[in-house]
Design a protein around this motif. Structure first.
Motif, mmCIF file in Angstrom:
data_model
loop_
_atom_site.group_PDB
_atom_site.id
_atom_site.type_symbol
_atom_site.label_atom_id
_atom_site.label_comp_id
_atom_site.label_asym_id
_atom_site.label_seq_id
_atom_site.Cartn_x
_atom_site.Cartn_y
_atom_site.Cartn_z
ATOM 1 N N ALA A 41 0.833 -1.207 0.000
ATOM 2 C CA ALA A 41 0.000 0.000 0.000
ATOM 3 C C ALA A 41 0.868 1.258 0.000
ATOM 4 O O ALA A 41 0.583 2.221 -0.732
ATOM 5 C CB ALA A 41 -0.925 -0.009 1.218
ATOM 6 N N ALA A 42 1.925 1.254 0.803
ATOM 7 C CA ALA A 42 2.824 2.409 0.844
ATOM 8 C C ALA A 42 3.533 2.587 -0.500
ATOM 9 O O ALA A 42 3.755 3.705 -0.962
ATOM 10 C CB ALA A 42 3.839 2.230 1.974
ATOM 11 N N ALA A 43 3.888 1.463 -1.137
ATOM 12 C CA ALA A 43 4.547 1.540 -2.438
ATOM 13 C C ALA A 43 3.610 2.138 -3.483
ATOM 14 O O ALA A 43 4.013 2.997 -4.278
ATOM 15 C CB ALA A 43 5.003 0.146 -2.872
ATOM 16 N N LEU A 44 2.339 1.718 -3.476
ATOM 17 C CA LEU A 44 1.375 2.256 -4.430
ATOM 18 C C LEU A 44 1.161 3.750 -4.219
ATOM 19 O O LEU A 44 1.077 4.519 -5.191
ATOM 20 C CB LEU A 44 0.047 1.502 -4.306
ATOM 21 N N ALA A 45 1.063 4.169 -2.961
ATOM 22 C CA ALA A 45 0.872 5.593 -2.667
ATOM 23 C C ALA A 45 2.052 6.414 -3.164
ATOM 24 O O ALA A 45 1.879 7.490 -3.749
ATOM 25 C CB ALA A 45 0.667 5.788 -1.163
ATOM 26 N N LEU A 46 3.255 5.900 -2.961
ATOM 27 C CA LEU A 46 4.448 6.616 -3.417
ATOM 28 C C LEU A 46 4.518 6.655 -4.940
ATOM 29 O O LEU A 46 4.826 7.695 -5.532
ATOM 30 C CB LEU A 46 5.699 5.938 -2.844
ATOM 31 N N MET A 47 4.207 5.536 -5.583
ATOM 32 C CA MET A 47 4.270 5.473 -7.050
ATOM 33 C C MET A 47 3.223 6.363 -7.702
ATOM 34 O O MET A 47 3.427 6.868 -8.801
ATOM 35 C CB MET A 47 4.096 4.033 -7.516
ATOM 36 N N GLU A 48 2.094 6.559 -7.038
ATOM 37 C CA GLU A 48 1.064 7.462 -7.565
ATOM 38 C C GLU A 48 1.583 8.896 -7.602
ATOM 39 O O GLU A 48 1.292 9.653 -8.531
ATOM 40 C CB GLU A 48 -0.199 7.386 -6.698
#
Length: 491
Positions: A41-48
């Protein structure tokens, strides 16, 4: 400890795989910057917010499987990201890392980790640089081409560079790679875009009709030609003449075609006044033109007169990521034409399409998509709608299915290649009923059996490790590592 290299993208580590201390120090010593997030989830938020080019993720994160993270990134169109998967020790299931650039199996030493991350980072930098240098692409693609892979962006740049020249262009590539699309792109990108674009297919013309079709003819000389009395060259006056399969030009006519290229003059077949035409010539061949010269079927002087600006179109299997984009576009267009509901590809179908070798190239992909639209309907094209060979089921009926659906529009060589691949897969899967099969393996260790099978697969794929890896369902890096270990055993 050396400084982190300037301009290199940092590696995003997902799941705390690189613990503080030895591994972090090894990476920094190698000039690799590291960012870390605890879960998917943290990775997706950062990649967004700010996409990272290189990710190192665990196969199973605390909040989601690593494969789910990769699939979500793909669905959100996060492009040109090199993903490496770190897997626990044990048996490697290649299908479970589909979509990853590479995978590493614990325990991984520092040198192996640094090498893998450097390769992924260089790939990411190359993708970004090519994207910056490439011509602008609208939502409809580039002059009929679909795809944003590095190799295709280099083709687009070549098209841009040759479009304003008057010199002859020679396009080569396997059947189904889009040579006519490339020729028309050159025409449309240049100053002749509003003038005629005339296509002449030498392979479809009988030898005794070629001269009349190209240069025109006297009324009494020939009847019923596709381009009438004037011929293809005069029909293209002011524009572009695309000669498809120039290798099929009759040997006796090659001299006259060379004269036309050198002088711009044409003389109708059967008599008539010589006239000048202003034509940009683009030609193409499915065959290797130099081999045709060596075999004596194509004049060397004509070859060098045509081969001024060569462009080679890559096969679809080498166009990383393009097969999925092409399939999605074709699906929407075919569905709209047929009145079907399809609006996209299901994640598993995307993965199978990305992994399949597509021996018939874009033409094969188009045939498959249209067959599915004819046979099914739904919001998404799902994996079970795909022909069995594309799903990796290559034994028995599946092999003949691949040939019937996939490569029916290709040439004999393409179909033969598909048949050979299917035969290898079915034999390897235990479908062969030949005598003595068991005797060939009794007495060998499992390691030796594996080695012989892998080497036979690589040989059947003409030495291509990526193709062999796709057939075996593993990453190319697995085969590289095994070959390295075999070399060490011999030492």
């Amino acid at each position: 400890m050396s400084e982190v290299e300037f301009g290199k993208p940092p590696v995003l580590v997902v799941g705390g795989l690189v613990a503080p201390g030895t591994r972090t120090d090894a990476l920094r010593d190698a000039g690799i910057a590291v960012e870390a997030v605890p879960d998917g989830a943290a990775a997706l938020a950062l990649m967004e917010r700010d996409a990272r080019r290189v990710l190192l993720i665990a196969e199973d994160l605390a909040d989601m499987p690593g494969t789910t993270l990769m699939r979500t990134l793909s669905e959100r169109n996060v492009s040109h990201t090199s993903v490496l998967v770190l897997k626990p020790g044990g048996v490697v299931d290649g299908a479970r890392v589909r979509g990853a650039y590479d995978f590493l199996v614990e325990p991984v030493d520092d040198l192996r980790l640094v090498t893998a991350l450097n390769n992924a980072r260089e790939r990411a930098v190359l993708h970004a640089a090519v994207e910056d240098l490439s011509p602008d692409m609208g939502p409809a693609g580039y002059f009929g081409f679909i795809g944003r892979s590095v190799v295709m962006r280099s083709v687009y740049r070549m098209v841009e560079s040759v479009a304003r020249s008057r010199a002859t262009v020679f396009i080569t590539g396997e059947p189904g790679t889009g040579k006519e699309v490339c020729a028309e792109a050159i025409h449309k990108a240049g100053p002749r875009a509003q003038a005629p674009f005339v296509v002449l297919d030498c392979a479809s013309l009988p030898a005794d009709r070629q001269e009349a079709e190209i240069f025109g003819h006297a009324p009494e000389a020939v009847t019923d030609t596709a381009f009438g009395l004037c011929g293809a060259a005069a029909s293209a006056d002011g524009g572009t003449l695309f000669v498809r399969d120039i290798s099929a030009l009759h040997p006796e006519l090659q001299v006259k075609f060379l004269h036309f290229l050198q002088t711009g003059l044409i003389t109708p077949c059967g008599g008539g006044r010589e006239r000048a035409v202003d034509v940009r010539v683009i030609c193409a061949s499915d065959r290797d033109p130099m081999q045709e010269v060596v075999a004596g079927r194509f004049r060397e002087d004509l070859f060098y007169r045509l081969h001024i600006l060569p462009i080679h179109l890559p096969p679809l299997r080498d166009r990383e990521g393009d097969a999925v984009e092409i399939a999605a576009r074709m699906l929407r267009e075919a569905a709209a034409e047929a009145g079907k509901r399809f609006r996209g590809l299901a994640p598993e179908a995307r993965a199978f399409i990305a992994d399949y070798a597509w021996p018939g190239n874009v033409r094969e992909l188009q045939s498959v998509v249209h067959a599915i639209v004819d046979a099914f309907d739904g919001d998404l094209l799902t994996a079970d709608m795909l022909p069995a060979p594309i799903r990796g089921e290559t034994g028995g009926e599946a092999a003949s299915d691949a040939i019937a659906v996939g490569t029916g529009s290709g040439n004999a060589e393409t179909r033969a290649a598909a048949t050979d691949g299917a035969a290898l897969s079915s034999d390897a899967g235990g479908y062969s009923q030949g005598e003595g099969t068991v005797g060939l393996v009794v007495g060998l260790t499992l390691a030796e059996m594996e080695r012989r099978f892998i080497e036979a697969t690589i040989e059947a794929c003409d030495g291509s490790l990526p193709r062999a890896a796709r057939m075996l369902g593993v990453s190319p890096s697995t085969l590289y590592r095994k070959r390295e270990s075999w070399g060490e055993e011999q030492d």
